[in-house]
Write a protein that holds these residues in place. Structure first.
Motif, PDB file in Angstrom:
ATOM      1  N   ASN A  15      -7.833  22.933 -11.518  1.00 42.03           N
ATOM      2  CA  ASN A  15      -7.215  21.714 -12.059  1.00 42.03           C
ATOM      3  C   ASN A  15      -8.138  20.508 -11.901  1.00 42.03           C
ATOM      4  OD1 ASN A  15      -4.841  23.295 -12.426  1.00 42.03           O
ATOM      5  ND2 ASN A  15      -3.599  21.453 -12.214  1.00 42.03           N
ATOM      6  N   ASN A  16      -8.773  20.390 -10.726  1.00 41.57           N
ATOM      7  CA  ASN A  16      -9.676  19.249 -10.516  1.00 41.57           C
ATOM      8  C   ASN A  16     -10.865  19.329 -11.462  1.00 41.57           C
ATOM      9  OD1 ASN A  16      -7.968  18.725  -8.464  1.00 41.57           O
ATOM     10  ND2 ASN A  16      -9.441  18.966  -6.797  1.00 41.57           N
ATOM     11  N   TYR A  17     -11.385  20.546 -11.620  1.00 40.30           N
ATOM     12  CA  TYR A  17     -12.544  20.747 -12.478  1.00 40.30           C
ATOM     13  C   TYR A  17     -12.188  20.379 -13.926  1.00 40.30           C
ATOM     14  CZ  TYR A  17     -16.484  23.170 -14.628  1.00 40.30           C
ATOM     15  OH  TYR A  17     -17.606  23.470 -15.355  1.00 40.30           O
ATOM     16  N   ALA A  18     -11.000  20.824 -14.361  1.00 42.96           N
ATOM     17  CA  ALA A  18     -10.558  20.525 -15.726  1.00 42.96           C
ATOM     18  C   ALA A  18     -10.411  19.022 -15.923  1.00 42.96           C
ATOM     19  CB  ALA A  18      -9.227  21.224 -16.008  1.00 42.96           C
ATOM     20  N   LEU A  19      -9.882  18.361 -14.922  1.00 43.94           N
ATOM     21  CA  LEU A  19      -9.679  16.918 -15.034  1.00 43.94           C
ATOM     22  C   LEU A  19     -11.001  16.186 -15.226  1.00 43.94           C
ATOM     23  CD1 LEU A  19      -7.694  14.598 -14.987  1.00 43.94           C
ATOM     24  CD2 LEU A  19      -7.882  14.535 -12.506  1.00 43.94           C
ATOM     25  N   GLN A  20     -12.006  16.590 -14.439  1.00 44.38           N
ATOM     26  CA  GLN A  20     -13.328  15.949 -14.586  1.00 44.38           C
ATOM     27  C   GLN A  20     -13.865  16.130 -16.002  1.00 44.38           C
ATOM     28  OE1 GLN A  20     -15.836  17.870 -11.750  1.00 44.38           O
ATOM     29  NE2 GLN A  20     -14.867  16.872  -9.999  1.00 44.38           N
ATOM     30  N   LEU A  21     -13.746  17.362 -16.520  1.00 44.76           N
ATOM     31  CA  LEU A  21     -14.280  17.626 -17.859  1.00 44.76           C
ATOM     32  C   LEU A  21     -13.498  16.869 -18.933  1.00 44.76           C
ATOM     33  CD1 LEU A  21     -15.251  21.387 -18.093  1.00 44.76           C
ATOM     34  CD2 LEU A  21     -16.712  19.418 -17.754  1.00 44.76           C
ATOM     35  N   ILE A  22     -12.202  16.768 -18.749  1.00 47.55           N
ATOM     36  CA  ILE A  22     -11.390  16.047 -19.740  1.00 47.55           C
ATOM     37  C   ILE A  22     -11.806  14.594 -19.789  1.00 47.55           C
ATOM     38  CG2 ILE A  22      -9.086  15.082 -20.096  1.00 47.55           C
ATOM     39  CD1 ILE A  22      -7.947  17.781 -19.456  1.00 47.55           C
ATOM     40  N   GLU A  23     -12.041  14.031 -18.619  1.00 52.89           N
ATOM     41  CA  GLU A  23     -12.395  12.612 -18.587  1.00 52.89           C
ATOM     42  C   GLU A  23     -13.700  12.336 -19.316  1.00 52.89           C
ATOM     43  OE1 GLU A  23     -11.900  11.724 -14.449  1.00 52.89           O
ATOM     44  OE2 GLU A  23      -9.785  11.189 -14.761  1.00 52.89           O
ATOM     45  N   SER A  24     -14.583  13.358 -19.352  1.00 50.47           N
ATOM     46  CA  SER A  24     -15.822  13.138 -20.097  1.00 50.47           C
ATOM     47  C   SER A  24     -15.726  13.721 -21.522  1.00 50.47           C
ATOM     48  CB  SER A  24     -17.006  13.736 -19.327  1.00 50.47           C
ATOM     49  OG  SER A  24     -16.764  15.103 -19.096  1.00 50.47           O
ATOM     50  N   GLY A  25     -14.512  14.001 -21.958  1.00 59.47           N
ATOM     51  CA  GLY A  25     -14.302  14.457 -23.345  1.00 59.47           C
ATOM     52  C   GLY A  25     -14.719  15.890 -23.584  1.00 59.47           C
ATOM     53  N   GLY A  26     -14.885  16.680 -22.505  1.00 53.64           N
ATOM     54  CA  GLY A  26     -15.450  18.019 -22.662  1.00 53.64           C
ATOM     55  C   GLY A  26     -14.463  19.159 -22.809  1.00 53.64           C
ATOM     56  N   LEU A  27     -13.163  18.887 -22.863  1.00 56.00           N
ATOM     57  CA  LEU A  27     -12.215  19.997 -22.992  1.00 56.00           C
ATOM     58  C   LEU A  27     -11.169  19.673 -24.058  1.00 56.00           C
ATOM     59  CD1 LEU A  27     -11.319  21.062 -19.346  1.00 56.00           C
ATOM     60  CD2 LEU A  27     -12.770  22.283 -20.946  1.00 56.00           C
ATOM     61  N   HIS A  28     -10.645  20.729 -24.670  1.00 55.53           N
ATOM     62  CA  HIS A  28      -9.677  20.534 -25.749  1.00 55.53           C
ATOM     63  C   HIS A  28      -8.579  21.574 -25.665  1.00 55.53           C
ATOM     64  CE1 HIS A  28     -12.325  17.562 -27.316  1.00 55.53           C
ATOM     65  NE2 HIS A  28     -13.320  18.412 -27.113  1.00 55.53           N
ATOM     66  N   GLU A  29      -7.554  21.381 -26.497  1.00 59.89           N
ATOM     67  CA  GLU A  29      -6.416  22.297 -26.490  1.00 59.89           C
ATOM     68  C   GLU A  29      -6.885  23.748 -26.623  1.00 59.89           C
ATOM     69  OE1 GLU A  29      -2.429  21.797 -27.298  1.00 59.89           O
ATOM     70  OE2 GLU A  29      -2.583  22.667 -29.296  1.00 59.89           O
ATOM     71  N   GLY A  30      -6.369  24.587 -25.742  1.00 53.78           N
ATOM     72  CA  GLY A  30      -6.694  26.010 -25.798  1.00 53.78           C
ATOM     73  C   GLY A  30      -7.819  26.412 -24.851  1.00 53.78           C
ATOM     74  N   ASP A  31      -8.538  25.453 -24.300  1.00 54.03           N
ATOM     75  CA  ASP A  31      -9.577  25.809 -23.325  1.00 54.03           C
ATOM     76  C   ASP A  31      -8.912  26.270 -22.032  1.00 54.03           C
ATOM     77  OD1 ASP A  31     -11.633  25.199 -25.038  1.00 54.03           O
ATOM     78  OD2 ASP A  31     -11.984  23.194 -24.232  1.00 54.03           O
ATOM     79  N   VAL A  32      -9.490  27.314 -21.441  1.00 54.14           N
ATOM     80  CA  VAL A  32      -8.918  27.886 -20.212  1.00 54.14           C
ATOM     81  C   VAL A  32     -10.038  28.035 -19.189  1.00 54.14           C
ATOM     82  CG1 VAL A  32      -7.727  29.890 -19.211  1.00 54.14           C
ATOM     83  CG2 VAL A  32      -7.289  29.256 -21.598  1.00 54.14           C
ATOM     84  N   ILE A  33      -9.915  27.353 -18.072  1.00 54.11           N
ATOM     85  CA  ILE A  33     -10.888  27.518 -16.989  1.00 54.11           C
ATOM     86  C   ILE A  33     -10.386  28.662 -16.116  1.00 54.11           C
ATOM     87  CG2 ILE A  33     -12.037  26.389 -15.026  1.00 54.11           C
ATOM     88  CD1 ILE A  33     -12.486  24.804 -17.551  1.00 54.11           C
TER      89      ILE A  33
END
Ligand code: BTN
Length: 254
Positions: A15-33
């Motif tokens: 969850n923390n990793y996903a949050l960091q990537l989202i903040e830099s615009g690096g993740l989108h709907e359907g991405d699964v870490i």
């Protein structure tokens, strides 16, 4: 719905990793870490999430559920917990033991009286919409023993007595999440979702013991409202509604 699985060796928490990537615009709907190990897996509240390396499913899914308004967030809880319960059933019911798979309100998955999976939602609201959601899911799969002080963990292997392939389990889970999610997106059928959720609810309609800020009491779960509040009917007929963390399920049945 298409999912894009991103495998990583190790993170502190998906969850923390996903949050960091989202903040830099690096993740989108359907991405699964997806990871085999988390250094500091997070449970709800201040809890941690125990998982030995390589044994269990540890993922965070990114959703952009803009069809769900902020006040309807509980829809997401219902969709995800139904999909996890259905997936766990497929495995556990294939074992020799007779077990019951249920959703413990709001989103723990239980087999009989033990917890097999948990979900950590982080919903980000903009205006009245959910802009995006990080759905962190942990399912106990091949770990036989747990050493943290979690009260009642259990794994799929404890029921079926053989190893489960984690990739196969992930693909079954994502399939079910995708189906429930798409179906809701197009039909927005709130009442069907709610009745399916209630049909799978742990201790629904059973007289059992709870505790709240006033102490212990006996009652029956009789409903869930649109905000996800749990309605419990007391023995004297009074109905109380609870938000998450306002009521505790005590271990014993009466
Ligand atoms: C709970 O307390 O029931 C929620 C547990 C959620 C655990 C999962 S494991 C993958 C994801 N990353 C985390 O740090 N937590 C969630």
């Amino acid at each position: 719905m298409r999912f894009n699985i991103i495998n990583i060796n190790k993170v502190t928490s998906t969850n923390n990793y996903a949050l960091q990537l989202i903040e830099s615009g690096g993740l989108h709907e359907g991405d699964v870490i997806s990871v085999p190990y988390q250094e500091r897996g997070r449970g709800q509240g201040d809890n941690s999430w125990e998982s030995e390396p390589g044994s269990n499913l540890l993922i965070s899914i990114i959703l952009e559920p803009n069809m769900i308004s902020a006040s309807q967030q509980f829809v997401l809880t219902q969709i995800i917990s139904m999909a996890i319960a259905d997936t766990v059933k497929e495995y556990v019911f294939a074992g020799y033991e007779i077990a019951e798979v249920k959703i413990k309100w709001p989103n723990d998955i239980y087999v009989d009286d033990k917890k097999i999976a948990g979900v950590l939602f982080q919903n980000f609201i903009k205006g009245n919409q959910i802009e995006y959601s990080i759905v962190g899911i942990g399912i106990n799969v091949n770990q036989k023993k747990f050493c943290s002080d979690a009260p009642n963990p259990v794994s799929i292997i404890n029921y079926i007595h053989k190893q489960t392939d984690l990739d196969e389990l992930l693909s079954k889970l994502l399939n079910k999440i995708g189906n429930h999610y798409e179906e809701f997106k197009f039909k927005e059928n709130f009442s069907r979702l709610k009745s399916e959720y209630i049909n799978n609810l742990y201790r629904f309609g059973e007289l059992t013991t709870y505790s709240d800020y006033n102490g212990k009491f006996k009652g029956k779960i009789i409903d869930i409202d649109d905000f996800g509040r749990l309605s419990i009917k007391l023995e004297n007929g009074e109905v109380k509604k609870y938000m998450f963390k306002e009521v505790e399920f005590l271990d014993f049945k009466v």
